[in-house]
Design an enzyme around this catalytic site. Structure first.
Site, PDB file in Angstrom:
ATOM      1  N   LYS A 121       8.181   2.262   4.443  1.00 57.67           N
ATOM      2  CA  LYS A 121       9.153   2.190   6.173  1.00 57.67           C
ATOM      3  C   LYS A 121      10.116   3.633   5.787  1.00 57.67           C
ATOM      4  O   LYS A 121      10.970   4.370   6.192  1.00 57.67           O
ATOM      5  CB  LYS A 121       9.786   1.452   6.939  1.00 57.67           C
ATOM      6  CG  LYS A 121       8.632   0.003   7.410  1.00 57.67           C
ATOM      7  CD  LYS A 121       6.980   0.617   8.279  1.00 57.67           C
ATOM      8  CE  LYS A 121       7.253  -0.632   8.391  1.00 57.67           C
ATOM      9  NZ  LYS A 121       5.518  -0.151   9.625  1.00 57.67           N
ATOM     10  N   TYR A 160      -0.848 -11.950  13.788  1.00 61.41           N
ATOM     11  CA  TYR A 160       0.626 -11.680  13.095  1.00 61.41           C
ATOM     12  C   TYR A 160       1.010 -12.397  12.882  1.00 61.41           C
ATOM     13  O   TYR A 160       1.807 -13.398  13.580  1.00 61.41           O
ATOM     14  CB  TYR A 160       0.639 -10.736  13.740  1.00 61.41           C
ATOM     15  CG  TYR A 160       2.220  -9.661  13.623  1.00 61.41           C
ATOM     16  CD1 TYR A 160       2.154  -8.882  12.574  1.00 61.41           C
ATOM     17  CD2 TYR A 160       3.971 -10.662  13.217  1.00 61.41           C
ATOM     18  CE1 TYR A 160       3.581  -8.410  11.690  1.00 61.41           C
ATOM     19  CE2 TYR A 160       4.883  -9.893  12.328  1.00 61.41           C
ATOM     20  CZ  TYR A 160       4.589  -8.746  11.565  1.00 61.41           C
ATOM     21  OH  TYR A 160       5.975  -8.481  11.170  1.00 61.41           O
ATOM     22  N   TYR A 202       1.091  -8.710   5.585  1.00 62.67           N
ATOM     23  CA  TYR A 202       0.544  -6.852   5.650  1.00 62.67           C
ATOM     24  C   TYR A 202      -0.683  -7.134   4.233  1.00 62.67           C
ATOM     25  O   TYR A 202      -1.540  -7.029   4.346  1.00 62.67           O
ATOM     26  CB  TYR A 202       1.282  -5.819   5.489  1.00 62.67           C
ATOM     27  CG  TYR A 202       2.031  -6.478   6.537  1.00 62.67           C
ATOM     28  CD1 TYR A 202       2.384  -5.231   7.640  1.00 62.67           C
ATOM     29  CD2 TYR A 202       3.843  -6.678   6.650  1.00 62.67           C
ATOM     30  CE1 TYR A 202       2.834  -5.504   8.961  1.00 62.67           C
ATOM     31  CE2 TYR A 202       4.253  -6.430   7.861  1.00 62.67           C
ATOM     32  CZ  TYR A 202       3.853  -5.594   8.805  1.00 62.67           C
ATOM     33  OH  TYR A 202       5.005  -6.077   9.855  1.00 62.67           O
TER      34      TYR A 202
HETATM   35  C1  LIG Z   1       4.480  -4.151   4.197  1.00 62.40           C
HETATM   36  C2  LIG Z   1       3.852  -3.479   5.181  1.00 62.40           C
HETATM   37  N1  LIG Z   1       2.952  -3.253   5.122  1.00 62.40           N
HETATM   38  C3  LIG Z   1       2.146  -2.062   6.505  1.00 62.40           C
HETATM   39  C4  LIG Z   1       2.875  -2.290   7.624  1.00 62.40           C
HETATM   40  C5  LIG Z   1       1.995  -1.471   8.503  1.00 62.40           C
HETATM   41  O1  LIG Z   1       2.791  -0.378   8.531  1.00 62.40           O
HETATM   42  P1  LIG Z   1       2.314   0.192  10.060  1.00 62.40           P
HETATM   43  O2  LIG Z   1       3.236  -0.604  10.769  1.00 62.40           O
HETATM   44  O3  LIG Z   1       2.422   2.140  10.009  1.00 62.40           O
HETATM   45  O4  LIG Z   1       0.965   0.418  10.466  1.00 62.40           O
HETATM   46  C6  LIG Z   1       4.001  -2.536   7.466  1.00 62.40           C
HETATM   47  C7  LIG Z   1       4.807  -2.447   8.172  1.00 62.40           C
HETATM   48  O5  LIG Z   1       5.280  -3.306   8.988  1.00 62.40           O
HETATM   49  C8  LIG Z   1       4.875  -3.193   6.555  1.00 62.40           C
HETATM   50  O6  LIG Z   1       6.222  -3.706   6.173  1.00 62.40           O
END
Ligand SMILES: Cc1ncc(COP(=O)(O)O)c(C=O)c1O
Length: 339
Positions: free
Chosen positions: A55, A269, A295
């Site tokens: 981010k 999620y 993630y």
């Molecule tokens: C640590 C981490 N990895 C990957 C992502 C995924 O990215 P995106 O939301 O752009 O798909 C996020 C999103 O919040 C994240 O916090």
């Protein structure tokens, strides 16, 4: 190749993040005599802002846009343990803006640490105003209420979408696609695939826009940690990707370029899976690298499964995009056991 240099942007990190080999992980995956592709990791966990992560990159463009529009306050939303919210709080602090975080209790994970520690603790330390909401709260109404309150007290708010995932934010990951290509060239390697976690879709959309700009290059392999099916994300992903592409002067992203695997989502999620726990522990214990439970742990589980299932050629070179999220580990202390 470079992105246009007239896009509003602030600097929240310095230089490029490292592209490193993972030789001990590779060795571990070869332990029963099987072949394994070359494994690299792109360290976007090292973006440097309050725990790092993907981010930071998106916020360089989003806050650039906010400042250009005269904002003094940013508002964003996410789950209670949102890494995006924590990074937004940090970016706002660094740029002298106020931050309002609307955080929803959407994840049915019952551990007191989940609702007090990890990213939430950091949000408080970073000085953001947290508006905690029940799972079924009316998001639009809450947004309007917070926006009105800021306006009534003389502030100028700027709304950052969940995950920073629009064409402005995703521009950053088109940049990362080019950055990986440059680093690969300097290292004398050719990358065949980039694996990453897919949440609010902006990272994959940006990478695909970067790929469309260069007319090819590594396949982009998203591992979904949020949306359950291809139909549930395809339209939105292509929209963000093509708006990003338009913004940077690239060509159309095609439906067949969108590659996403859904087998590692588990119960949804933020809900832990066995594969996530094994992947987090394996990478920690072979490379000394910390992934996250929501993630990158699930994304790594996806990349490892693809290797072990023989879905990847043994002569290929893979890059795992580490998008950060390590503070989230502290929200799940009971998932990880001593060796
Ligand atoms: C640590 C981490 N990895 C990957 C992502 C995924 O990215 P995106 O939301 O752009 O798909 C996020 C999103 O919040 C994240 O916090």
């Amino acid at each position: 190749m470079q992105l246009p240099d007239n896009l509003p942007h602030v600097s929240l990190m310095e230089g490029v993040t490292p592209l490193q080999e993972m030789p001990r992980l590779r060795e571990a995956l070869m332990s029963d005599g099987r072949a394994c592709p070359q494994l690299y990791i792109k360290r976007d966990d090292l973006t440097g802002l309050a725990g790092g992560g993907n981010k930071t990159r998106k916020l360089e463009y989003l806050i650039g846009d906010a400042l250009q529009k005269g904002a003094d306050t940013v508002i964003t939303a996410g789950a209670l343990q949102s890494n995006h919210a924590r990074q937004t709080a940090a970016a706002a602090a660094k740029m002298g803006l106020a931050a309002h975080l609307i955080l929803f209790e959407t994840v049915p994970y019952e551990d007191p640490a989940y609702s007090t520690s990890g990213n939430l603790l950091l949000d408080r330390i970073l000085g953001a105003e947290v508006h905690r909401q029940a799972k079924d709260a009316d998001a639009r109404a809450v947004f309007e209420e917070v926006t009105e309150k800021i306006r009534a007290s003389g502030g100028t708010p700027y709304l950052i979408p969940v995950g920073g995932s629009n064409a402005v934010g995703s521009t950053a990951y088109a940049q990362v696609f080019l950055e990986i290509q440059d680093q690969a060239k300097a290292a004398g390697i050719t990358v065949d695939r980039i694996f990453h976690a897919n949440g609010s879709l902006g990272t994959q959309a940006g990478l695909l826009a970067g790929r469309a700009l260069t007319n090819g290059g590594p396949k982009v392999e998203g591992i979904s940690v949020s949306k359950p099916t291809r139909e549930s994300l395809l339209g939105e992903l292509l929209d963000i990707a093509n708006l990003t592409s338009e913004r940077i002067g690239g060509s159309l992203v095609q439906e067949e370029d969108v590659r996403v695997e859904f087998r590692h989502l588990g119960d949804g999620y933020g809900m832990p899976t066995e594969g996530m726990v094994s992947a987090v522990e394996l990478v920690a214990r072979t490379e000394g690298l910390l992934l996250d439970p929501v993630y990158t742990g699930k994304a790594m589980a996806g990349m490892i499964a693809a290797i072990l299932n023989g879905e990847i050629g043994e002569t290929e070179t893979l890059v795992f995009l580490h998008t950060g999220g390590m503070p989230g580990l502290f929200a799940y202390p009971n998932e990880f056991k001593s060796k």
